[in-house]
Structure formats: structure tokens, C-alpha cells
Design a protein around this motif. Structure first.
Motif, PDB file in Angstrom:
ATOM      1  N   GLY A  95      30.661  52.245  50.599  1.00 26.82           N
ATOM      2  CA  GLY A  95      30.269  51.016  51.362  1.00 26.82           C
ATOM      3  C   GLY A  95      31.345  50.091  51.264  1.00 26.82           C
ATOM      4  N   GLY A  96      31.108  48.933  51.709  1.00 27.66           N
ATOM      5  CA  GLY A  96      32.309  47.858  51.797  1.00 27.66           C
ATOM      6  C   GLY A  96      31.895  46.460  52.432  1.00 27.66           C
ATOM      7  N   GLY A  97      32.809  45.674  52.658  1.00 26.56           N
ATOM      8  CA  GLY A  97      32.369  44.354  53.150  1.00 26.56           C
ATOM      9  C   GLY A  97      32.752  43.345  52.244  1.00 26.56           C
ATOM     10  N   PRO A 125      34.350  48.728  47.183  1.00 25.07           N
ATOM     11  CA  PRO A 125      33.354  47.911  46.896  1.00 25.07           C
ATOM     12  C   PRO A 125      32.233  48.498  47.557  1.00 25.07           C
ATOM     13  CG  PRO A 125      35.270  46.465  47.068  1.00 25.07           C
ATOM     14  CD  PRO A 125      35.838  48.059  47.258  1.00 25.07           C
ATOM     15  N   GLY A 126      31.063  48.297  46.951  1.00 30.52           N
ATOM     16  CA  GLY A 126      29.872  48.885  47.822  1.00 30.52           C
ATOM     17  C   GLY A 126      29.414  50.264  47.254  1.00 30.52           C
ATOM     18  N   SER A 127      30.291  51.054  46.951  1.00 29.71           N
ATOM     19  CA  SER A 127      29.894  52.365  46.603  1.00 29.71           C
ATOM     20  C   SER A 127      28.940  52.465  45.589  1.00 29.71           C
ATOM     21  CB  SER A 127      31.235  52.956  46.203  1.00 29.71           C
ATOM     22  OG  SER A 127      32.323  53.204  47.004  1.00 29.71           O
ATOM     23  N   LEU A 128      28.107  53.485  45.797  1.00 31.28           N
ATOM     24  CA  LEU A 128      26.994  53.556  44.792  1.00 31.28           C
ATOM     25  C   LEU A 128      27.313  54.734  43.903  1.00 31.28           C
ATOM     26  CD1 LEU A 128      23.639  53.248  46.796  1.00 31.28           C
ATOM     27  CD2 LEU A 128      24.444  51.777  44.799  1.00 31.28           C
ATOM     28  N   LEU A 129      27.071  54.668  42.488  1.00 33.29           N
ATOM     29  CA  LEU A 129      27.185  55.789  41.402  1.00 33.29           C
ATOM     30  C   LEU A 129      25.760  56.301  41.447  1.00 33.29           C
ATOM     31  CD1 LEU A 129      29.129  54.547  38.699  1.00 33.29           C
ATOM     32  CD2 LEU A 129      30.043  55.867  40.467  1.00 33.29           C
ATOM     33  N   GLY A 130      25.419  57.588  40.984  1.00 31.65           N
ATOM     34  CA  GLY A 130      24.094  58.181  40.827  1.00 31.65           C
ATOM     35  C   GLY A 130      23.557  57.338  39.559  1.00 31.65           C
ATOM     36  N   THR A 155      23.675  51.628  40.491  1.00 34.71           N
ATOM     37  CA  THR A 155      24.758  51.166  39.912  1.00 34.71           C
ATOM     38  C   THR A 155      25.819  50.966  41.228  1.00 34.71           C
ATOM     39  OG1 THR A 155      24.439  51.823  37.534  1.00 34.71           O
ATOM     40  CG2 THR A 155      26.803  51.185  38.326  1.00 34.71           C
ATOM     41  N   GLN A 156      26.468  49.813  41.276  1.00 31.83           N
ATOM     42  CA  GLN A 156      27.064  49.536  42.486  1.00 31.83           C
ATOM     43  C   GLN A 156      28.700  49.131  42.302  1.00 31.83           C
ATOM     44  OE1 GLN A 156      25.199  47.104  45.361  1.00 31.83           O
ATOM     45  NE2 GLN A 156      26.611  47.605  47.073  1.00 31.83           N
ATOM     46  N   VAL A 157      29.624  49.480  42.771  1.00 31.37           N
ATOM     47  CA  VAL A 157      30.794  48.893  42.695  1.00 31.37           C
ATOM     48  C   VAL A 157      31.066  47.515  43.331  1.00 31.37           C
ATOM     49  CG1 VAL A 157      33.353  49.231  43.121  1.00 31.37           C
ATOM     50  CG2 VAL A 157      31.890  51.229  42.772  1.00 31.37           C
ATOM     51  N   VAL A 158      31.439  46.523  42.359  1.00 30.31           N
ATOM     52  CA  VAL A 158      31.592  45.498  42.903  1.00 30.31           C
ATOM     53  C   VAL A 158      33.119  44.996  43.431  1.00 30.31           C
ATOM     54  CG1 VAL A 158      31.517  42.814  42.403  1.00 30.31           C
ATOM     55  CG2 VAL A 158      30.088  44.463  41.101  1.00 30.31           C
ATOM     56  N   HIS A 159      34.127  45.373  42.650  1.00 34.59           N
ATOM     57  CA  HIS A 159      35.545  45.244  43.314  1.00 34.59           C
ATOM     58  C   HIS A 159      36.401  45.747  41.983  1.00 34.59           C
ATOM     59  CE1 HIS A 159      35.498  41.704  40.343  1.00 34.59           C
ATOM     60  NE2 HIS A 159      34.478  41.189  41.023  1.00 34.59           N
ATOM     61  N   SER A 160      37.732  45.643  42.155  1.00 32.72           N
ATOM     62  CA  SER A 160      38.523  46.051  41.364  1.00 32.72           C
ATOM     63  C   SER A 160      39.083  44.981  40.900  1.00 32.72           C
ATOM     64  CB  SER A 160      39.449  47.201  41.717  1.00 32.72           C
ATOM     65  OG  SER A 160      40.237  46.885  42.988  1.00 32.72           O
ATOM     66  N   GLN A 161      39.936  44.666  39.797  1.00 29.23           N
ATOM     67  CA  GLN A 161      40.866  43.510  39.265  1.00 29.23           C
ATOM     68  C   GLN A 161      42.331  43.968  39.762  1.00 29.23           C
ATOM     69  OE1 GLN A 161      41.292  42.330  35.144  1.00 29.23           O
ATOM     70  NE2 GLN A 161      40.378  40.219  35.946  1.00 29.23           N
ATOM     71  N   VAL A 162      43.107  43.015  40.232  1.00 30.37           N
ATOM     72  CA  VAL A 162      44.125  42.982  40.550  1.00 30.37           C
ATOM     73  C   VAL A 162      45.061  42.795  39.417  1.00 30.37           C
ATOM     74  CG1 VAL A 162      46.032  42.275  42.006  1.00 30.37           C
ATOM     75  CG2 VAL A 162      43.890  42.616  42.964  1.00 30.37           C
ATOM     76  N   ARG A 163      45.847  43.440  38.884  1.00 33.68           N
ATOM     77  CA  ARG A 163      46.941  43.342  37.930  1.00 33.68           C
ATOM     78  C   ARG A 163      48.091  43.322  38.452  1.00 33.68           C
ATOM     79  NH1 ARG A 163      43.060  47.118  35.675  1.00 33.68           N
ATOM     80  NH2 ARG A 163      41.804  46.173  33.841  1.00 33.68           N
ATOM     81  N   ARG A 164      48.841  42.174  38.096  1.00 36.68           N
ATOM     82  CA  ARG A 164      50.068  41.899  38.585  1.00 36.68           C
ATOM     83  C   ARG A 164      51.219  41.747  37.608  1.00 36.68           C
ATOM     84  NH1 ARG A 164      51.612  37.125  43.003  1.00 36.68           N
ATOM     85  NH2 ARG A 164      53.669  37.761  43.620  1.00 36.68           N
ATOM     86  N   PRO A 165      52.116  42.322  37.839  1.00 37.47           N
ATOM     87  CA  PRO A 165      53.058  42.099  36.458  1.00 37.47           C
ATOM     88  C   PRO A 165      54.016  40.855  36.988  1.00 37.47           C
ATOM     89  CG  PRO A 165      54.085  43.858  38.266  1.00 37.47           C
ATOM     90  CD  PRO A 165      52.571  43.485  38.597  1.00 37.47           C
TER      91      PRO A 165
END
Length: 266
Positions: free
Chosen positions: A9-11, A55-60, A97-107
């Protein structure tokens, strides 16, 4: 190796789609002293960060996942809950259970957000909100070492990953430094354009802080009014010591973090 089906999914706001499920592989070492729930959580988090779970991907559901992975339901529940607590997953009634987003980790180093996002597989995009010349305020004039009221280029941009905003960026440059085209700014990063123009970035002075989002900032970043924001202010210098860019950026704390490497003084 165990396959777990997910629906892509996404958007801007993650939504479920009806695209066919894709298989995601996990390698769980049952002989490792690392708990199985933590191994699963780490691999799920890595899949989210690298875009394998958009984002929007579903887990079982937990029962299905436990059966496919050969794990107990409490183990799977603990792994999922750890990512829910981090804000990477959300449980939605009637959806799963759905993916919301990933967190950006920046050095913390002299690099552009665009380059860091692209290097980490975050697929950055940019929306140019403002690209104009305007009189330098006292703060901008002091940072760029130009006369107060002299013309500088002012940029306002919204940086996004996977269709969701991550940062709102305001940058100021000497007016005579280089021409900045909106189309090019949306295709690449500002620092890449500086380097392409023969400007060698050498050093920067930077400060990092935090505050709550105002109504306008919250709307731009897709956050609630009063949400936590990270702030960054930076003045970059070329190899002659000339200030070439002054930036003030705000980032969604729910999606963004700075990373530090600390060394012991000899």
C-alpha cells in the motif's frame, strides 16, 4: 527462512490496497542468545526502513504470523508491540496490523537530507514552496556575512519520503551564487546543485533543538497541532571560508532522528 505475505500500500495517509500479496523472508536463529521476538522486530524494522514494507503494507494477524514463522503467539505479539511503541506499526480494527512509516535516522555530518535519504533507500521527493529573492533579515545577513537588506535567495521546500512529509526546509543563499531552477530543485538536492556549480562545501556550523509545532507547521508536515518537532539551523562554508548557505529546518520527531557518534578525548 520463512515467508510472510504482505499486501502493498502507500500514499500520504497509508491505506490498504488490493494488490497481490508479496513474500517477505525472515531468518530467525533459534540458537542465538538474542530473543526471538527481538530478532523478528529488528528484521521487520529493517524491512520498513528499506522500503520492503512500504507505508500502508499489511502484516498478517498474530495467529497467522505465528503459524508461518513457527513461533508462539506471545512472541509475535511482543515483536509487533515493540514496533507499535516506536510508531512504525499501528493496529487498525477490521484491517489488521499496518505499516505507518519508517523513521529517518540521519548522521550529524556535512551532507544534505536528500543525499542521506537516497542513500538509505527512502526515495526522497521535494515540493518547492518558494524560490525568490528578498531582502536579508538581520539573522540571515549575519549568517551569510552580507549587508542587512541586501538581496538573498530564499527557498522553502517540503521534503517527503514514500509520499509523506518529513521536513520543512528554509534556506538562504547569496543572490549571486548560482541560479536555482524549481524543476531541478525538485529532482535533486541543494548541495548537489552547489557541487555541480563548482562550489566545494568544506565545513558548517550547526545547532539542533526541539519544540512544538504551530498550526501552520503541523498542517504542512501532516502532524497534530503541538506535535514534537526537531529543529536544525546550519551555516555552510566553502573551501575558501565563504558562507554559501544558511538553513533553518524542522523535522517530524515521529519520523526523524539525529544520530551522534561520541568519542572519548585522549
Amino acid at each position: 527462512m520463512t515467508g510472510v505475505p504482505v499486501a502493498k500500500g502507500g500514499g500520504y495517509s497509508p491505506k490498504v490496497t488490493t494488490s497481490p500479496p508479496a513474500s517477505l523472508e525472515f531468518a530467525l536463529d533459534r540458537n542465538s542468545p538474542v530473543p526471538l521476538y527481538y530478532q523478528l522486530a529488528q528484521q521487520l524494522e529493517a524491512a520498513i526502513e528499506h522500503g520492503a514494507l512500504a507505508p500502508g503494507s499489511l502484516l498478517g494477524n498474530e495467529i497467522e504470523l505465528a503459524g508461518r514463522l513457527g513461533l508462539s503467539r506471545p512472541t509475535v505479539r511482543q515483536a509487533i508491540q515493540s514496533l507499535v511503541d516506536k510508531g512504525l506499526l499501528v493496529r487498525r480494527r477490521g484491517v489488521g496490523t499496518q505499516v505507518v512509516h519508517s523513521q529517518v535516522r540521519r548522521p550529524l555530518e556535512l551532507s544534505s537530507l536528500y543525499d542521506d535519504l537516497e542513500t538509505s533507500g527512502q526515495s526522497p521527493t521535494t515540493r518547492v514552496l518558494c524560490n525568490e529573492t528578498r531582502p536579508a533579515t538581520p539573522e540571515v545577513a549575519a549568517a551569510l556575512q552580507v549587508a542587512e537588506g541586501s538581496e538573498v535567495v530564499a527557498l522553502e521546500r517540503l521534503r517527503m519520503t514514500h509520499g509523506q512529509p518529513v521536513a520543512y526546509m528554509c534556506n538562504f543563499l547569496p543572490a549571486s551564487l548560482l541560479a536555482l531552477d524549481d524543476g531541478k530543485l525538485e529532482e535533486t538536492g541543494l548541495y548537489r546543485m552547489l557541487r555541480a556549480a563548482g562550489i566545494t562545501l568544506h565545513s558548517a556550523r550547526q545547532s539542533v533543538g526541539a519544540r512544538s509545532a504551530g498550526a501552520r507547521e503541523a498542517e504542512r508536515l501532516g502532524e497534530a497541532d503541538g506535535a514534537a518537532l526537531l529543529t536544525m539551523q546550519r551555516t555552510a562554508y566553502d573551501d575558501t571560508g565563504r558562507p554559501v548557505e544558511f538553513g533553518t529546518h524542522i523535522y517530524r520527531a515521529s519520523r526523524y532522528a539525529f544520530e551522534f557518534q561520541l568519542l572519548v578525548r585522549p
